[in-house]
Every structure is written in C-alpha cells, then in structure tokens.
Design a protein around this motif. Structure first.
Motif, PDB file in Angstrom:
ATOM      1  N   THR A   1       0.169  -1.226   0.486  1.00 32.11           N
ATOM      2  CA  THR A   1       0.395  -0.146   0.174  1.00 32.11           C
ATOM      3  C   THR A   1       0.835   1.103  -0.065  1.00 32.11           C
ATOM      4  O   THR A   1       1.085   2.047  -0.647  1.00 32.11           O
ATOM      5  CB  THR A   1      -0.784   0.311   1.271  1.00 32.11           C
ATOM      6  OG1 THR A   1      -2.181  -1.125   0.941  1.00 32.11           O
ATOM      7  CG2 THR A   1      -1.400   1.597   1.155  1.00 32.11           C
TER       8      THR A   1
ATOM      9  N   THR B   1       0.566  -2.493 -10.803  1.00 28.87           N
ATOM     10  CA  THR B   1      -0.611  -1.720 -10.571  1.00 28.87           C
ATOM     11  C   THR B   1      -1.352  -1.171  -9.906  1.00 28.87           C
ATOM     12  O   THR B   1      -1.680  -1.832  -9.116  1.00 28.87           O
ATOM     13  CB  THR B   1      -1.769  -2.290 -12.090  1.00 28.87           C
ATOM     14  OG1 THR B   1      -1.007  -3.425 -12.907  1.00 28.87           O
ATOM     15  CG2 THR B   1      -2.841  -1.556 -12.394  1.00 28.87           C
ATOM     16  N   ALA B   2      -2.377   0.120  -9.920  1.00 29.58           N
ATOM     17  CA  ALA B   2      -2.322   0.311  -9.109  1.00 29.58           C
ATOM     18  C   ALA B   2      -4.099   1.971  -9.631  1.00 29.58           C
ATOM     19  O   ALA B   2      -4.124   1.976 -11.018  1.00 29.58           O
ATOM     20  CB  ALA B   2      -2.290   1.682  -8.461  1.00 29.58           C
ATOM     21  N   ARG B   3      -4.761   1.815  -8.770  1.00 29.66           N
ATOM     22  CA  ARG B   3      -5.998   2.745  -9.571  1.00 29.66           C
ATOM     23  C   ARG B   3      -6.449   3.524  -8.340  1.00 29.66           C
ATOM     24  O   ARG B   3      -6.203   3.442  -7.096  1.00 29.66           O
ATOM     25  CB  ARG B   3      -7.294   1.823 -10.054  1.00 29.66           C
ATOM     26  CG  ARG B   3      -7.814   1.145  -8.763  1.00 29.66           C
ATOM     27  CD  ARG B   3      -9.116   0.469  -8.977  1.00 29.66           C
ATOM     28  NE  ARG B   3     -10.474  -0.138  -8.623  1.00 29.66           N
ATOM     29  CZ  ARG B   3     -10.730  -1.281  -8.659  1.00 29.66           C
ATOM     30  NH1 ARG B   3     -12.060  -0.907 -10.321  1.00 29.66           N
ATOM     31  NH2 ARG B   3     -11.828  -1.259  -8.302  1.00 29.66           N
TER      32      ARG B   3
ATOM     33  N   GLU C   1      -6.037   2.020  -4.138  1.00 25.98           N
ATOM     34  CA  GLU C   1      -5.862   0.388  -4.804  1.00 25.98           C
ATOM     35  C   GLU C   1      -4.880  -0.086  -5.721  1.00 25.98           C
ATOM     36  O   GLU C   1      -4.959   0.702  -6.436  1.00 25.98           O
ATOM     37  CB  GLU C   1      -7.340  -0.164  -5.032  1.00 25.98           C
ATOM     38  CG  GLU C   1      -8.623   0.419  -3.936  1.00 25.98           C
ATOM     39  CD  GLU C   1      -9.818   0.206  -5.076  1.00 25.98           C
ATOM     40  OE1 GLU C   1      -9.933  -1.415  -4.374  1.00 25.98           O
ATOM     41  OE2 GLU C   1     -10.352   0.302  -5.352  1.00 25.98           O
ATOM     42  N   GLY C   2      -3.633  -1.034  -5.070  1.00 25.40           N
ATOM     43  CA  GLY C   2      -3.339  -1.423  -5.544  1.00 25.40           C
ATOM     44  C   GLY C   2      -2.877  -3.088  -5.946  1.00 25.40           C
ATOM     45  O   GLY C   2      -3.132  -3.863  -4.661  1.00 25.40           O
ATOM     46  N   HIS C   3      -2.476  -3.490  -6.140  1.00 29.93           N
ATOM     47  CA  HIS C   3      -1.993  -5.166  -6.572  1.00 29.93           C
ATOM     48  C   HIS C   3      -0.410  -5.081  -7.170  1.00 29.93           C
ATOM     49  O   HIS C   3      -0.578  -4.497  -8.743  1.00 29.93           O
ATOM     50  CB  HIS C   3      -3.185  -6.108  -6.399  1.00 29.93           C
ATOM     51  CG  HIS C   3      -3.784  -5.948  -8.480  1.00 29.93           C
ATOM     52  ND1 HIS C   3      -3.293  -6.937  -9.343  1.00 29.93           N
ATOM     53  CD2 HIS C   3      -4.868  -5.625  -8.588  1.00 29.93           C
ATOM     54  CE1 HIS C   3      -3.725  -5.972 -10.024  1.00 29.93           C
ATOM     55  NE2 HIS C   3      -5.167  -5.888  -9.709  1.00 29.93           N
TER      56      HIS C   3
ATOM     57  N   THR D   1       0.730   1.999 -13.157  1.00 28.44           N
ATOM     58  CA  THR D   1       1.592   0.548 -13.646  1.00 28.44           C
ATOM     59  C   THR D   1       2.752   1.629 -13.398  1.00 28.44           C
ATOM     60  O   THR D   1       3.273   2.286 -13.445  1.00 28.44           O
ATOM     61  CB  THR D   1       2.145  -0.111 -15.024  1.00 28.44           C
ATOM     62  OG1 THR D   1       2.405   1.009 -15.979  1.00 28.44           O
ATOM     63  CG2 THR D   1       0.268  -0.496 -15.208  1.00 28.44           C
TER      64      THR D   1
ATOM     65  N   TYR E   1       1.975   1.944  -3.425  1.00 31.51           N
ATOM     66  CA  TYR E   1       1.158   3.123  -4.577  1.00 31.51           C
ATOM     67  C   TYR E   1       0.458   4.359  -3.731  1.00 31.51           C
ATOM     68  O   TYR E   1       0.660   5.048  -4.439  1.00 31.51           O
ATOM     69  CB  TYR E   1       0.004   1.627  -4.609  1.00 31.51           C
ATOM     70  CG  TYR E   1       0.418   0.829  -4.966  1.00 31.51           C
ATOM     71  CD1 TYR E   1       0.502   0.441  -6.089  1.00 31.51           C
ATOM     72  CD2 TYR E   1      -0.012  -0.035  -3.889  1.00 31.51           C
ATOM     73  CE1 TYR E   1       1.437  -0.763  -6.380  1.00 31.51           C
ATOM     74  CE2 TYR E   1       0.095  -1.841  -3.969  1.00 31.51           C
ATOM     75  CZ  TYR E   1       0.434  -2.178  -5.795  1.00 31.51           C
ATOM     76  OH  TYR E   1       0.435  -3.674  -5.991  1.00 31.51           O
TER      77      TYR E   1
END
Length: 127
Positions: free
Chosen positions: A5, A82-84, A77-79, A106, A8
């Motif tokens: 977290t 990549t995050a948004r 939010e990310g994984h 990204t 991101y």
C-alpha cells in the motif's frame, strides 16, 4: 487488503505533486521524479510518451484550467505493479470540481510510473 500500500500511495502522491506544479523547471523535476524516462500518459484527450510530452500535457491542463488543482477523490488500490484511484480538478477559489476522472497506473521496480491510463468521468462541454 492490497499488498505494498505504501508503494502505491507514494507513487500517487508524486503523481499529484507533478500535476499540481505550475513553475516550468519544478514541473520538469516533478515529472522526472514520478515517471520513468520512457513513461507514458494516455487519456481520451492525449497520448504522450517521455517526460517532455507529460510536461506538455500537464502544462496544457494548467493553461485551460487556471486556478485549479488536482485532488485525490478515492482511496488508492493496488496489486502487483498496478494501482487505481479517482481524482477531481478543483477550483481553488470556488471549490467546484467540473472535471473528474479515474486513473490506472503501472509502476516499475523503483516505484516510478511507466504508464497512466486515464478515464474522464466528468468533463464540461467544450473542454
């Protein structure tokens, strides 16, 4: 809970710092800090690659919307890489936000942005 977290959130903080920098030399430095050298930015109104192109897009947004700032309007939010998140373009004097959108970014292994895919959720006519 998404992993990494802080990674991101840090990348998004640098992203907004770049978008909210108006002075040309400081903007170039902010973009170089947030984006990888070959990083890109794509939304319905622009598609650029490299720091100079990104600086030009940000500068054009400031020219079109003087006195406005970009603000985070959601959680990040990310994984993986990549995050948004969602954002608004806010008039500093009036508090109105005529433009809003959502971005997906990204990141490279150093946490710098390699690509932004932007979506405009709200845009005034003629903008």
């Amino acid at each position: 809970m998404p992993a990494h977290t802080d990674r991101y959130g840090h990348a998004v903080a640098l992203y907004f710092a770049a978008w909210n920098t108006r002075e040309p030399d400081a903007l170039a430095r902010a973009v170089a800090t947030a984006w990888s050298p070959q990083g890109g930015y794509t939304d319905p109104l622009a598609e650029v690659r490299g720091h100079e192109g990104i600086v030009a897009v940000i500068s054009a947004a400031h020219a079109k919307f003087p006195g406005f700032v970009f603000r985070l309007n959601s959680s990040v939010e990310g994984h993986h890489d990549t995050a948004r998140f969602s954002w608004e373009l806010v008039n500093e004097a009036a508090g109105s936000a005529p433009v809003a959108g959502s971005d997906v970014i990204t990141l490279d292994t150093e946490g710098r942005i390699t690509a932004v895919l932007g979506f405009l959720d709200r845009l005034p006519a003629g903008a």
